[in-house]
Design an enzyme around this catalytic site. Structure first.
Site, PDB file in Angstrom:
ATOM      1  N   TYR A  30       0.840  -1.197   0.000  1.00  0.00           N
ATOM      2  CA  TYR A  30       0.000   0.000   0.000  1.00  0.00           C
ATOM      3  C   TYR A  30       0.877   1.249   0.000  1.00  0.00           C
ATOM      4  O   TYR A  30       0.585   2.217  -0.702  1.00  0.00           O
ATOM      5  CB  TYR A  30      -0.931   0.014   1.217  1.00  0.00           C
TER       6      TYR A  30
ATOM      7  N   ASN B 232     -12.698  -1.235  -4.879  1.00  0.00           N
ATOM      8  CA  ASN B 232     -12.571  -1.664  -6.270  1.00  0.00           C
ATOM      9  C   ASN B 232     -13.797  -2.504  -6.658  1.00  0.00           C
ATOM     10  O   ASN B 232     -14.000  -3.586  -6.109  1.00  0.00           O
ATOM     11  CB  ASN B 232     -11.287  -2.486  -6.422  1.00  0.00           C
TER      12      ASN B 232
ATOM     13  N   CYS C   6      -6.619  -5.989  -7.369  1.00  0.00           N
ATOM     14  CA  CYS C   6      -6.370  -5.447  -6.032  1.00  0.00           C
ATOM     15  C   CYS C   6      -5.749  -6.486  -5.100  1.00  0.00           C
ATOM     16  O   CYS C   6      -5.126  -6.120  -4.095  1.00  0.00           O
ATOM     17  CB  CYS C   6      -7.654  -4.876  -5.441  1.00  0.00           C
ATOM     18  N   HIS C   7      -5.856  -7.765  -5.443  1.00  0.00           N
ATOM     19  CA  HIS C   7      -5.258  -8.808  -4.615  1.00  0.00           C
ATOM     20  C   HIS C   7      -3.730  -8.733  -4.611  1.00  0.00           C
ATOM     21  O   HIS C   7      -3.081  -9.308  -3.743  1.00  0.00           O
ATOM     22  CB  HIS C   7      -5.717 -10.205  -5.063  1.00  0.00           C
TER      23      HIS C   7
ATOM     24  N   GLU D  35      -1.181 -17.151  -9.125  1.00  0.00           N
ATOM     25  CA  GLU D  35      -0.293 -16.359  -9.965  1.00  0.00           C
ATOM     26  C   GLU D  35       1.198 -16.636  -9.709  1.00  0.00           C
ATOM     27  O   GLU D  35       2.055 -16.132 -10.427  1.00  0.00           O
ATOM     28  CB  GLU D  35      -0.556 -14.867  -9.743  1.00  0.00           C
TER      29      GLU D  35
END
Length: 155
Positions: free
Chosen positions: A89, A110, A118-119, A146
């Site tokens: 952040y 979001n 956003c993850h 991912e």
């Protein structure tokens, strides 16, 4: 407003379209189902993304999330974070302006999670939160899918 739902490893998801653009992705099965060309392509893209996000790259269809100018700016930066990569952040605040707290608020609002990733935004000392139906467990699942490195939670 046309909506189309799909089954995903995270549970049912519903895409919503307005004026030829995706405006939201919600957890749960939508009441009305409308197969527009855009929603069908977006659904098929998501199905393939869940199989191998590295092969899919960024979402190739138009997005138009509703939000303030600041939220729009933050969401635009989120879309530049590559698959398998994370940012804090605080790091995002340095790029987009604002504070880590204001970034967290924008990220939490979001309306198109997963597609606006956003993850991939983490707290300085851990995972931070996630607005998905499964909360932080969904965030961990997406990051593992991912191949992103997971932080060690501060205790």
């Amino acid at each position: 407003m046309p909506q189309l739902s799909l089954h995903s490893p995270l549970g049912p998801l519903t895409l919503s379209e307005e004026d030829g653009k995706i405006i939201s992705l919600d957890w749960g099965w939508g009441r009305d189902q409308t197969e527009t060309p855009l929603l069908c392509k977006a659904r098929d893209w998501l199905d393939q993304w869940f199989d191998d996000p590295a092969l899919m790259g960024a979402f190739p269809f138009p997005l138009e999330p509703y939000g303030t100018a600041y939220q729009q700016k933050v969401w635009a930066f989120l879309q530049t974070i590559p698959v398998g990569t994370t940012i804090t952040y605080g790091e995002l605040a340095q790029k987009a302006g604002g504070s880590p707290q204001s970034i967290g608020q924008a990220v939490g609002r979001n309306p198109i999670p997963i597609l606006i990733p956003c993850h991939r935004v983490l707290a300085r000392n851990g995972l931070g939160g996630y607005s998905g139906d499964g909360g932080v467990n969904d965030k961990v699942w997406l990051l593992e899918l991912e191949g992103a490195p997971l932080p060690t939670q501060a205790g």
